[in-house]
Design an enzyme around this catalytic site. Sequence first.
Site, PDB file in Angstrom:
ATOM      1  N   GLY A  46      67.530  71.012   2.218  1.00 33.08           N
ATOM      2  CA  GLY A  46      68.209  71.547   3.397  1.00 33.08           C
ATOM      3  C   GLY A  46      67.905  73.027   3.547  1.00 33.08           C
ATOM      4  O   GLY A  46      67.405  73.669   2.604  1.00 33.08           O
ATOM      5  N   GLN A  51      69.959  81.545   6.094  1.00 34.26           N
ATOM      6  CA  GLN A  51      69.143  81.853   4.912  1.00 34.26           C
ATOM      7  C   GLN A  51      67.805  82.507   5.279  1.00 34.26           C
ATOM      8  O   GLN A  51      67.154  83.095   4.427  1.00 34.26           O
ATOM      9  CB  GLN A  51      68.873  80.561   4.119  1.00 34.26           C
ATOM     10  CG  GLN A  51      70.136  79.981   3.493  1.00 34.26           C
ATOM     11  CD  GLN A  51      69.844  78.660   2.808  1.00 34.26           C
ATOM     12  OE1 GLN A  51      69.827  77.610   3.451  1.00 34.26           O
ATOM     13  NE2 GLN A  51      69.596  78.711   1.520  1.00 34.26           N
ATOM     14  N   CYS A  92      70.755  75.908  -4.581  1.00 33.14           N
ATOM     15  CA  CYS A  92      70.587  76.641  -3.319  1.00 33.14           C
ATOM     16  C   CYS A  92      69.292  77.446  -3.394  1.00 33.14           C
ATOM     17  O   CYS A  92      69.044  78.129  -4.394  1.00 33.14           O
ATOM     18  CB  CYS A  92      71.783  77.572  -3.111  1.00 33.14           C
ATOM     19  SG  CYS A  92      71.730  78.465  -1.544  1.00 33.14           S
ATOM     20  N   LEU A  93      68.501  77.356  -2.339  1.00 31.96           N
ATOM     21  CA  LEU A  93      67.237  78.109  -2.311  1.00 31.96           C
ATOM     22  C   LEU A  93      67.501  79.611  -2.300  1.00 31.96           C
ATOM     23  O   LEU A  93      66.616  80.388  -2.662  1.00 31.96           O
ATOM     24  CB  LEU A  93      66.411  77.697  -1.082  1.00 31.96           C
ATOM     25  CG  LEU A  93      66.005  76.219  -1.047  1.00 31.96           C
ATOM     26  CD1 LEU A  93      65.344  75.875   0.283  1.00 31.96           C
ATOM     27  CD2 LEU A  93      65.083  75.868  -2.207  1.00 31.96           C
ATOM     28  N   HIS A 134      77.248  71.811   2.511  1.00 30.29           N
ATOM     29  CA  HIS A 134      76.694  73.027   1.903  1.00 30.29           C
ATOM     30  C   HIS A 134      76.024  73.896   2.977  1.00 30.29           C
ATOM     31  O   HIS A 134      76.239  75.108   3.036  1.00 30.29           O
ATOM     32  CB  HIS A 134      75.686  72.597   0.825  1.00 30.29           C
ATOM     33  CG  HIS A 134      74.913  73.695   0.180  1.00 30.29           C
ATOM     34  ND1 HIS A 134      75.037  74.036  -1.151  1.00 30.29           N
ATOM     35  CD2 HIS A 134      73.953  74.525   0.671  1.00 30.29           C
ATOM     36  CE1 HIS A 134      74.210  75.026  -1.439  1.00 30.29           C
ATOM     37  NE2 HIS A 134      73.531  75.348  -0.344  1.00 30.29           N
ATOM     38  N   GLU A 135      75.233  73.261   3.850  1.00 32.97           N
ATOM     39  CA  GLU A 135      74.514  74.021   4.893  1.00 32.97           C
ATOM     40  C   GLU A 135      75.491  74.567   5.939  1.00 32.97           C
ATOM     41  O   GLU A 135      75.308  75.683   6.439  1.00 32.97           O
ATOM     42  CB  GLU A 135      73.448  73.147   5.568  1.00 32.97           C
ATOM     43  CG  GLU A 135      72.400  72.550   4.644  1.00 32.97           C
ATOM     44  CD  GLU A 135      71.728  73.559   3.735  1.00 32.97           C
ATOM     45  OE1 GLU A 135      71.671  74.758   4.079  1.00 32.97           O
ATOM     46  OE2 GLU A 135      71.271  73.160   2.650  1.00 32.97           O
ATOM     47  N   HIS A 138      76.869  77.752   4.806  1.00 33.93           N
ATOM     48  CA  HIS A 138      75.974  78.896   5.052  1.00 33.93           C
ATOM     49  C   HIS A 138      76.211  79.471   6.443  1.00 33.93           C
ATOM     50  O   HIS A 138      76.214  80.686   6.630  1.00 33.93           O
ATOM     51  CB  HIS A 138      74.507  78.465   4.948  1.00 33.93           C
ATOM     52  CG  HIS A 138      73.957  78.440   3.551  1.00 33.93           C
ATOM     53  ND1 HIS A 138      73.974  79.535   2.724  1.00 33.93           N
ATOM     54  CD2 HIS A 138      73.330  77.454   2.852  1.00 33.93           C
ATOM     55  CE1 HIS A 138      73.394  79.227   1.567  1.00 33.93           C
ATOM     56  NE2 HIS A 138      73.003  77.963   1.621  1.00 33.93           N
TER      57      HIS A 138
HETATM   58  O1  K1U Z   1      69.449  76.391  -0.089  1.00 32.97           O
HETATM   59  C1  K1U Z   1      69.855  75.375   0.433  1.00 32.97           C
HETATM   60  O2  K1U Z   1      70.848  75.392   1.147  1.00 32.97           O
HETATM   61  C2  K1U Z   1      69.129  74.096   0.162  1.00 32.97           C
HETATM   62  C3  K1U Z   1      69.690  73.326  -1.019  1.00 32.97           C
HETATM   63  C4  K1U Z   1      70.502  72.175  -0.488  1.00 32.97           C
HETATM   64  C5  K1U Z   1      71.399  71.488  -1.474  1.00 32.97           C
HETATM   65  C6  K1U Z   1      70.926  70.923  -2.636  1.00 32.97           C
HETATM   66  C7  K1U Z   1      71.772  70.264  -3.497  1.00 32.97           C
HETATM   67  C8  K1U Z   1      73.103  70.152  -3.194  1.00 32.97           C
HETATM   68  C9  K1U Z   1      73.570  70.721  -2.035  1.00 32.97           C
HETATM   69  C10 K1U Z   1      72.713  71.378  -1.171  1.00 32.97           C
HETATM   70  C11 K1U Z   1      68.524  72.835  -1.852  1.00 32.97           C
HETATM   71  O3  K1U Z   1      67.675  72.164  -1.375  1.00 32.97           O
HETATM   72  S1  K1U Z   1      68.511  73.314  -3.509  1.00 32.97           S
HETATM   73  C12 K1U Z   1      67.041  72.619  -4.203  1.00 32.97           C
HETATM   74  C13 K1U Z   1      66.963  71.141  -4.278  1.00 32.97           C
HETATM   75  O4  K1U Z   1      66.020  70.620  -3.771  1.00 32.97           O
HETATM   76  C14 K1U Z   1      67.968  70.274  -4.917  1.00 32.97           C
HETATM   77  C15 K1U Z   1      68.890  70.705  -5.855  1.00 32.97           C
HETATM   78  C16 K1U Z   1      69.813  69.836  -6.416  1.00 32.97           C
HETATM   79  C17 K1U Z   1      69.835  68.506  -6.062  1.00 32.97           C
HETATM   80  C18 K1U Z   1      68.902  68.049  -5.134  1.00 32.97           C
HETATM   81  C19 K1U Z   1      67.986  68.938  -4.598  1.00 32.97           C
HETATM   82 ZN    ZN Z   2      72.163  76.899   0.068  1.00 33.02          ZN
END
Ligand code: K1U
Ligand code: ZN
Length: 170
Positions: A46, A51, A92-93, A134-135, A138
């Site tokens: 996401g 961001q 989170c990125l 989560h998004e 943000h």
């Molecule tokens: O930065 C962000 O908002 C993107 C975030 C989204 C997210 C991942 C996991 C749980 C809630 C929200 C990411 O993509 S973090 C990197 C990722 O690919 C990931 C991390 C944990 C689980 C699955 C994917």
């Molecule tokens: Zn995030």
Amino acid sequence: MALLPILTYPDPRLHTVAKPVAAVDARIRQLVADMLDTMYDANGIGLAATQVDVHERVIVIDVSEERNQPLVVINPEITWASEETQVNDEGCLSVPGIYDGVERPSRVKVAALDTDGKLRTIEAEGLLAVCIQHEMDHLRGKVFVEYLSPLKRNRIKTKMLKAQRDAERA
Ligand code: K1U
Ligand code: ZN
């Protein structure tokens, strides 16, 4: 393909509250295309416009294993949330390398516009429900580490600032 720089915690711009998109036009469609490129390049599931330092209510998501099912979410509003909650590990990125548990409603319904400006209802559960909430945080200037204890959050802040200083020196 255009990759946008992703803001890193504790950048104060991550706490900006996003404004609604006034019209889903060519500028917004270009932003969506660039955000999708950026999300896929960073291996995220996401990305919120906040961001990438754009403070309008735009989100892109792809929770598919094949990474071929992009979901574009514009001006989202939660219309229903389950009483049942679940704790899931989130990443989170904008907070690279940090994963921790956050409790949220297990299922949500979200009303949002798509890239054609059409109103859609998204019924989300599992990873999609976690990601969309989560998004949406943000977009209101909230980063997931704010759900953690002050002790954990301060440790993360110190770690991020050190990593940023080290990267500047290298
Ligand atoms: O930065 C962000 O908002 C993107 C975030 C989204 C997210 C991942 C996991 C749980 C809630 C929200 C990411 O993509 S973090 C990197 C990722 O690919 C990931 C991390 C944990 C689980 C699955 C994917
Ligand atoms: Zn995030």
